[in-house]
Design a protein around this motif. Structure first.
Motif, mmCIF file in Angstrom:
data_model
loop_
_atom_site.group_PDB
_atom_site.id
_atom_site.type_symbol
_atom_site.label_atom_id
_atom_site.label_comp_id
_atom_site.label_asym_id
_atom_site.label_seq_id
_atom_site.Cartn_x
_atom_site.Cartn_y
_atom_site.Cartn_z
ATOM 1 N N ILE A 229 -12.931 -2.513 5.751
ATOM 2 C CA ILE A 229 -11.574 -2.680 5.317
ATOM 3 C C ILE A 229 -11.899 -3.841 4.086
ATOM 4 O O ILE A 229 -11.061 -3.735 3.295
ATOM 5 N N ALA B 139 -4.937 1.244 4.165
ATOM 6 C CA ALA B 139 -6.406 0.834 4.441
ATOM 7 C C ALA B 139 -6.706 0.928 5.724
ATOM 8 O O ALA B 139 -7.906 1.408 6.269
ATOM 9 N N LYS B 140 -5.979 0.378 6.703
ATOM 10 C CA LYS B 140 -6.507 0.408 7.941
ATOM 11 C C LYS B 140 -6.480 1.753 8.692
ATOM 12 O O LYS B 140 -7.309 2.348 9.579
ATOM 13 N N SER C 188 -4.985 1.388 -6.458
ATOM 14 C CA SER C 188 -3.330 1.395 -6.435
ATOM 15 C C SER C 188 -2.852 3.082 -6.426
ATOM 16 O O SER C 188 -3.676 4.033 -6.492
ATOM 17 N N SER D 84 1.759 1.793 -1.953
ATOM 18 C CA SER D 84 1.120 0.451 -2.021
ATOM 19 C C SER D 84 -0.374 0.705 -2.152
ATOM 20 O O SER D 84 -1.229 -0.508 -2.387
ATOM 21 N N SER E 166 -0.495 6.853 -1.590
ATOM 22 C CA SER E 166 0.401 5.383 -0.816
ATOM 23 C C SER E 166 0.891 4.964 -1.873
ATOM 24 O O SER E 166 0.296 4.589 -2.767
ATOM 25 N N HIS F 109 -4.143 -0.769 0.638
ATOM 26 C CA HIS F 109 -3.502 -2.257 1.078
ATOM 27 C C HIS F 109 -3.026 -1.851 2.283
ATOM 28 O O HIS F 109 -2.357 -1.016 2.668
ATOM 29 N N ALA F 110 -3.305 -2.850 3.267
ATOM 30 C CA ALA F 110 -2.570 -3.191 4.539
ATOM 31 C C ALA F 110 -2.855 -1.913 5.349
ATOM 32 O O ALA F 110 -3.674 -1.254 5.510
ATOM 33 N N ARG F 111 -1.484 -1.135 5.591
ATOM 34 C CA ARG F 111 -1.563 -0.259 6.624
ATOM 35 C C ARG F 111 -2.436 0.847 6.239
ATOM 36 O O ARG F 111 -3.073 1.612 6.938
ATOM 37 N N ASP G 197 2.387 5.166 3.531
ATOM 38 C CA ASP G 197 3.379 4.243 3.830
ATOM 39 C C ASP G 197 4.863 4.891 4.058
ATOM 40 O O ASP G 197 5.673 4.102 4.738
ATOM 41 N N MET H 155 -10.054 -3.183 0.330
ATOM 42 C CA MET H 155 -9.205 -4.344 0.101
ATOM 43 C C MET H 155 -10.097 -4.443 -1.499
ATOM 44 O O MET H 155 -8.996 -4.824 -2.430
#
Length: 89
Positions: A48, A19-20, A57, A12, A10, A15-17, A87, A52
């Motif tokens: 989560i 990771a969820k 990365s 990003s 990914s 992180h964010a989506r 992503d 995080m």
């Protein structure tokens, strides 16, 4: 104990989506799963906050570990997920 490495695809990172989505996939497994950066401590892959805090990365290689019946199958699914650009979906 089963162990597999995966490269974060990914853009990003974890992180964010992404990771969820990864945490949801880990929590759906029948075995506990840990995640670690090279040389780092094993962290709960179903948390989560742990993900995080990793700071993984794009392009980072992580190690997943699981133990118990179905560990190899669980890790295969999770590696495939991490090596998909979440992503872009």
């Amino acid at each position: 104990m089963a162990e597999r490495q995966a490269t974060i695809a990914s853009s990003s990172g974890l992180h964010a989506r992404p990771a969820k989505l990864f945490v949801q996939a880990v929590q759906a497994q029948s075995v506990p799963v840990t995640i670690a950066l090279d040389g780092g401590p094993d962290l709960n892959a179903g948390s989560i906050l742990s993900l995080m805090g990793l700071g993984a990365s794009h392009g980072t290689v992580v190690t997943l570990k699981a133990e118990g019946d179905g560990a190899d199958e669980a890790l295969a699914q999770l590696v495939q997920l991490l090596e998909t650009d979440l992503d872009a979906q």
